[in-house]
Scaffold this active site. Structure first.
Site, PDB file in Angstrom:
ATOM      1  N   HIS A  63       0.014  -9.597  -5.187  1.00  0.00           N
ATOM      2  CA  HIS A  63      -0.013  -8.220  -4.669  1.00  0.00           C
ATOM      3  C   HIS A  63       0.186  -7.159  -5.722  1.00  0.00           C
ATOM      4  CE1 HIS A  63       0.118  -9.160  -0.304  1.00  0.00           C
ATOM      5  NE2 HIS A  63       0.803 -10.221  -0.693  1.00  0.00           N
ATOM      6  N   LYS A 103       4.244   7.057   0.674  1.00  0.00           N
ATOM      7  CA  LYS A 103       4.273   5.723   0.068  1.00  0.00           C
ATOM      8  C   LYS A 103       5.507   5.664  -0.799  1.00  0.00           C
ATOM      9  CE  LYS A 103       0.138   6.753  -1.684  1.00  0.00           C
ATOM     10  NZ  LYS A 103      -0.739   5.616  -1.453  1.00  0.00           N
ATOM     11  N   ARG A 104       5.832   4.475  -1.330  1.00  0.00           N
ATOM     12  CA  ARG A 104       6.951   4.402  -2.260  1.00  0.00           C
ATOM     13  C   ARG A 104       6.724   5.360  -3.430  1.00  0.00           C
ATOM     14  NH1 ARG A 104      11.054   0.417  -1.308  1.00  0.00           N
ATOM     15  NH2 ARG A 104      11.795   0.912  -3.391  1.00  0.00           N
ATOM     16  N   LYS A 112       1.819   5.657  -8.759  1.00  0.00           N
ATOM     17  CA  LYS A 112       1.237   6.279  -7.562  1.00  0.00           C
ATOM     18  C   LYS A 112       1.067   7.794  -7.751  1.00  0.00           C
ATOM     19  CE  LYS A 112       3.225   2.746  -4.449  1.00  0.00           C
ATOM     20  NZ  LYS A 112       2.088   2.128  -3.735  1.00  0.00           N
ATOM     21  N   THR A 133      -2.773   0.162   1.804  1.00  0.00           N
ATOM     22  CA  THR A 133      -3.121  -0.057   3.209  1.00  0.00           C
ATOM     23  C   THR A 133      -2.964   1.251   3.979  1.00  0.00           C
ATOM     24  OG1 THR A 133      -0.881  -0.940   3.464  1.00  0.00           O
ATOM     25  CG2 THR A 133      -2.677  -2.536   3.388  1.00  0.00           C
ATOM     26  N   LYS A 154      -5.303   3.358   6.988  1.00  0.00           N
ATOM     27  CA  LYS A 154      -4.783   3.976   8.217  1.00  0.00           C
ATOM     28  C   LYS A 154      -5.249   5.426   8.314  1.00  0.00           C
ATOM     29  CE  LYS A 154      -0.856   0.927   7.604  1.00  0.00           C
ATOM     30  NZ  LYS A 154       0.487   0.779   6.988  1.00  0.00           N
TER      31      LYS A 154
HETATM   32  C1  26V Z   1       8.290  -7.443  -6.249  1.00  0.00           C
HETATM   33  C2  26V Z   1       9.620  -7.623  -6.295  1.00  0.00           C
HETATM   34  C3  26V Z   1      10.170  -8.107  -7.539  1.00  0.00           C
HETATM   35  C4  26V Z   1      11.511  -8.688  -7.344  1.00  0.00           C
HETATM   36  C5  26V Z   1      12.378  -7.761  -6.565  1.00  0.00           C
HETATM   37  C6  26V Z   1      11.841  -7.503  -5.188  1.00  0.00           C
HETATM   38  C7  26V Z   1      10.399  -7.351  -5.172  1.00  0.00           C
HETATM   39  C8  26V Z   1       9.812  -6.922  -4.016  1.00  0.00           C
HETATM   40  C9  26V Z   1       8.465  -6.751  -3.972  1.00  0.00           C
HETATM   41  C10 26V Z   1       7.711  -7.004  -5.081  1.00  0.00           C
HETATM   42  C11 26V Z   1       6.250  -6.878  -5.077  1.00  0.00           C
HETATM   43  C12 26V Z   1       5.771  -5.670  -4.465  1.00  0.00           C
HETATM   44  C13 26V Z   1       4.305  -5.735  -4.515  1.00  0.00           C
HETATM   45  C14 26V Z   1       3.691  -4.895  -3.453  1.00  0.00           C
HETATM   46  O1  26V Z   1       4.301  -4.408  -2.539  1.00  0.00           O
HETATM   47  N1  26V Z   1       2.409  -4.756  -3.594  1.00  0.00           N
HETATM   48  C15 26V Z   1       1.653  -3.979  -2.677  1.00  0.00           C
HETATM   49  O2  26V Z   1       1.038  -4.890  -1.767  1.00  0.00           O
HETATM   50  C16 26V Z   1       0.252  -4.223  -0.813  1.00  0.00           C
HETATM   51  C17 26V Z   1      -0.249  -5.256   0.153  1.00  0.00           C
HETATM   52  O3  26V Z   1      -1.116  -6.129  -0.496  1.00  0.00           O
HETATM   53  C18 26V Z   1      -0.870  -3.457  -1.492  1.00  0.00           C
HETATM   54  O4  26V Z   1      -1.589  -2.752  -0.519  1.00  0.00           O
HETATM   55  C19 26V Z   1      -0.307  -2.470  -2.510  1.00  0.00           C
HETATM   56  O5  26V Z   1      -1.353  -1.862  -3.234  1.00  0.00           O
HETATM   57  C20 26V Z   1       0.614  -3.207  -3.460  1.00  0.00           C
HETATM   58  O6  26V Z   1       1.269  -2.299  -4.326  1.00  0.00           O
END
Ligand code: 26V
Length: 790
Positions: free
Chosen positions: A348, A527-528, A533, A635, A639
């Site tokens: 992701h 968004k975050r 971003k 995503t 929407k």
């Molecule tokens: C990474 C980590 C690293 C360790 C600590 C906790 C943690 C939590 C989440 C993540 C990965 C986040 C990646 C993410 O949210 N990617 C998003 O995924 C969406 C669904 O596929 C996508 O639409 C977004 O573009 C993408 O940023």
């Protein structure tokens, strides 16, 4: 079910489950009673789905995810069961308002952002399609923190969604798994045996997820951690009360709180324990179910598909091998092949800081047997691919991306552009070795929540013109296209947007005290908060626009309301500076009598799923302005398009595909491509040159530097400015003029309401492909090899 029947059921639960008399019932009491009454309706289809799955001896899909960003469930369930009208009538007669009752439910915020929300949309789609399966995750006691602003600065407070009982779930005290940590590994009769030093219990909590029209229901099973022994009675009797509760404290810590950082892949022991805790509990549950139906482990890949949502459950590979090899005695290579054919993995993000790596020393301490197995996985990989430079164990770390790739038979990216970059960057070497392994599955969103639930006005209009089939066959929206030529339809379409905007304006006044003109363009970025971003690109453009407006207030400006929403990770200093800057700029601009209603900036605190449901249907312009190559998919962008907001965006993530679907003439494109960004960074002066070439950008930066927005405190944003002027990795400066010019094209289009509304309606009509039903069908065909049971 009639309104009278539902009302009777609500009253029965009010009395018998809540122990309340109607005369004293609060909104909470009614909400819980309605929840229980609606939940009752889910039970029969839920059981029936399970029976059918067993009867068909069907393969099952297990979606392992650290995060499920569910939001509220009542409205979804009521809609999917076709009970909206009925529930409204039932509550009316009791003197309660359904909208208010629905809003009483706390958001289940068990996720950070896109990855967790995608998992929630997937659950809805799997149940709608009749794909037998389950979601597995963690029942965090505290979800994503609650955000507030003090003098514009983000403050985090613990979120407490379980303070009230969670009406949807069934606790399963009988479904417990013992999960060990640490300890030693010894050989016994030629088999390795792991003896953990500590252990906790994983206790299951099931939430039924009902699909469209109640035809199928799957389960979301969330694990809560509990101590093996409630407390140490001996220590307690000695008067050592703290010591007596130590075990319990350790256990409960594991499912206490969601990690609020979605960028920092840095090693944190507790997070590794969370990952192993839920992955191991889920695998045991899966194998127990499998073995209750089949006695041959060879059948595992035919009957079970396990999807790893990013690398967070990557320990599933070694754990499954441990079970098959150490516990069931299969040959290592054979166990590894079975595991691989069962597992698949979704990437992701390409952000290097988000790629998980665990120090080997930590892994040795917490999961000693797994580290040994990982070393053997690498050995087996290198034996088969002696030329490969790829290593799982490197620089003292375990690299979870490489581990996941090697242990999966399919690896997927989440948009066409992203999947291409997965092939050419992070996993380039592995892609060369396994050219068929990486596939694309472009993300989608569930139309039940994001159109039918969130936008009843638009939904009613669509159904009126093309019938109700679109709700579970979203490409039927294409049938709206001819209606765009019909003035009556366009008037209704415009009226639905205007109604949503009026509602939002009232809500904004209520929650922020800011009066906005509902006729102004609602320009939304939610968004975050992340540098990639580029909320700061948006706020710089806002500042420049304000400066131009002030210099020439009667130049025929198009009135705008800039709306921001989003949280920053608590430790992400730069993101928090951006939040403060937006709030500072808002305070100054909103108080300016010269610009007045021409420009407002609003940033409601604590953005979450429920807030998105309010904002998106009322938006005119969707800001999707990430540095090209950085947003895996997005995503929210989908929407917005579905709800008739036009996108201003870069060629990034799924924006590319959205533009292809809605047509380039109905999309505001700006900025460098991913390749151009990489090339531009080669020039160390790229930002300086961009600033020198753009008096507007220079003026906006100067406005921040001279303290215009910070009560004369020029130092407040010195670090942020120094980064933009000196480094600017995310190419804010290089993209600024392109963004500005594009925004003026947006103004011109908005100034022609007929043209704008036509573009908006075409966005709705042409976005049906972005349903998560389509995405799930893609996974079923290309990754899971499973067919629907309805
Ligand atoms: C990474 C980590 C690293 C360790 C600590 C906790 C943690 C939590 C989440 C993540 C990965 C986040 C990646 C993410 O949210 N990617 C998003 O995924 C969406 C669904 O596929 C996508 O639409 C977004 O573009 C993408 O940023």
């Amino acid at each position: 079910m009639t309104a009278q029947e539902l009302q009777k059921a609500v009253l029965r639960h009010l009395e018998l489950s809540l122990g309340k008399d109607l005369a004293h019932a609060t909104v909470y009491d009614i909400r819980m009673s309605l929840t229980l009454a609606v939940r009752d309706q889910v039970i029969a289809p839920w059981f029936e789905s399970t029976r059918k799955t067993y009867a068909a001896q069907s393969k099952r899909v297990y979606y392992l995810s650290m995060e499920f960003l569910i939001g509220r469930l009542l409205e979804d369930a009521v809609n999917n069961l076709g009970l909206k009208q009925t529930a409204q009538e039932a509550l009316d007669a009791l003197g309660f308002d359904l909208t208010q009752v629905i809003a009483d439910e706390p958001d289940a915020a068990l996720g950070n952002g896109g990855l967790g929300r995608l998992a929630a949309c997937f659950l809805d789609s799997m149940s709608t399609i009749g794909c037998p399966g389950m979601g597995y995750g963690i029942r965090y006691e505290h979800g994503l923190f609650r955000q507030s602003f003090h003098d514009g600065v983000q403050i985090e407070e613990p979120e407490d969604w379980l303070r009230q009982p969670h009406g949807w779930e069934f606790a399963r005290p009988e479904a417990v798994e013992r999960i060990g940590f640490g300890g030693t590994v010894e050989a016994h009769d030629g088999r390795m045996r792991w003896s953990p030093a500590d252990a906790v219990l994983a206790k299951a909590h099931d939430t039924p997820i009902i699909g469209w029209q109640g035809q199928w229901a799957n389960t979301l099973r969330l694990w809560g951690a509990e101590p093996i022994q409630a407390f140490d009675l001996e220590a307690f009797n000695r008067g050592d009360f703290v010591g007596a509760a130590e075990q319990e404290a350790f256990a409960r810590t594991i499912s206490r709180v969601l990690y609020p950082d979605d960028t920092n892949g840095e090693g944190k022991e507790l997070r590794l324990k969370q990952e192993y805790f839920f992955t191991a509990a889920s695998l045991r549950d899966i194998l127990r179910r499998f073995l209750s139906e089949h006695d041959d482990l060879e059948l595992l890949p035919q009957k079970v598909a396990i999807q790893l949502n990013d690398t967070h459950p990557a320990i599933a590979g070694p754990e499954l091998i441990r079970i098959l090899h150490d516990e069931h005695g299969l040959e290592f290579d054979h166990a590894m092949a079975l595991a691989r054919n069962t597992l698949s993995f979704t990437n992701h993000t390409l952000l290097p800081e988000a790629l998980e790596r665990w120090p080997q020393a930590l892994m040795a301490r917490v999961l000693p047997r797994h580290l040994q197995i990982i070393a053997r996985i690498e050995e087996a990989f290198l034996a088969a691919q002696p030329e490969s430079p790829v290593r799982i164990l490197e620089d003292g770390d375990v690299r979870m991306g490489e581990l996941s790739f090697i242990m999966a038979h399919r690896v997927n990216g989440v948009s066409a552009l992203h999947t291409g970059l997965v092939k050419s960057t992070v996993f380039a070497q592995l892609h060369r070795t396994f050219p068929d392994r990486i596939v694309n599955q472009t993300n989608g969103v569930t139309p039940r929540r994001w159109v039918l639930g969130a936008n009843p006005r638009l939904s009613a209009l669509i159904t009126d013109r093309i019938g109700p089939g679109w709700v579970d066959d979203l490409e039927q929206l294409g049938a709206l296209e001819p209606h765009v030529e019909d003035a009556g339809f366009m008037a209704d379409y415009a009226a639905s947007k205007a109604g949503n905007k009026a509602d939002l304006a009232a809500w904004i006044a209520d929650t922020t005290g800011i009066a906005v003109d509902p006729a102004a363009m609602f320009d939304v970025q939610i968004k975050r908060i992340h540098e990639y971003k580029r909320q700061h690109l948006n706020i710089l453009e806002t500042i420049a626009l304000w400066q131009d407006m002030r210099a020439n207030p009667r130049a025929g400006w198009v009135p705008r309301v800039k709306i921001f929403g989003g949280k920053a990770a608590p430790g992400y200093v730069r993101a928090k500076e951006i939040i403060r800057l937006i709030n500072d700029v808002a305070r100054v601009i909103n108080a300016d009598p010269v610009t007045g209603d021409l420009l407002k900036v609003v940033y409601p605190a604590n953005y979450n799923v429920s807030m998105a449901e309010k904002l998106i249907p009322a938006s005119d312009l969707s800001e999707q302005i990430s540095t090209a190559g950085k947003e895996a998919s997005g995503t929210g962008n989908m929407k917005f398009a579905l709800n008739g907001a036009l996108t201003i965006g870069t060629l990034d993530g799924a924006n590319v595909e959205i533009r292809e679907h809605v047509g380039a003439e109905n999309f505001f494109l700006f900025g460098m491509t991913a390749e151009e960004v990489v090339a531009r960074r080669e020039d160390p002066q790229h930002q300086a040159k961009a600033i020198a070439a753009s008096p507007r950008l220079a003026g906006a930066l100067k406005g921040i530097a001279d303290g215009t927005f910070s009560d004369g405190d020029g130092a407040r944003y010195a670090a942020l400015l120094a980064d933009l002027r000196g480094h600017d990795y995310f190419t804010i400066c290089a993209d600024f003029d392109s963004y500005w010019n594009c925004q003026r094209q947006v103004d011109a289009a908005f100034a022609d309401p007929a043209r704008w509304m036509r573009m908006a309606a075409l966005n709705t009509a042409r976005s049906g492909w972005f349903s998560s039903d389509r995405t799930i069908r893609g996974y079923m065909a290309d990754v899971w090899d499973i067919t629907p049971l309805i």
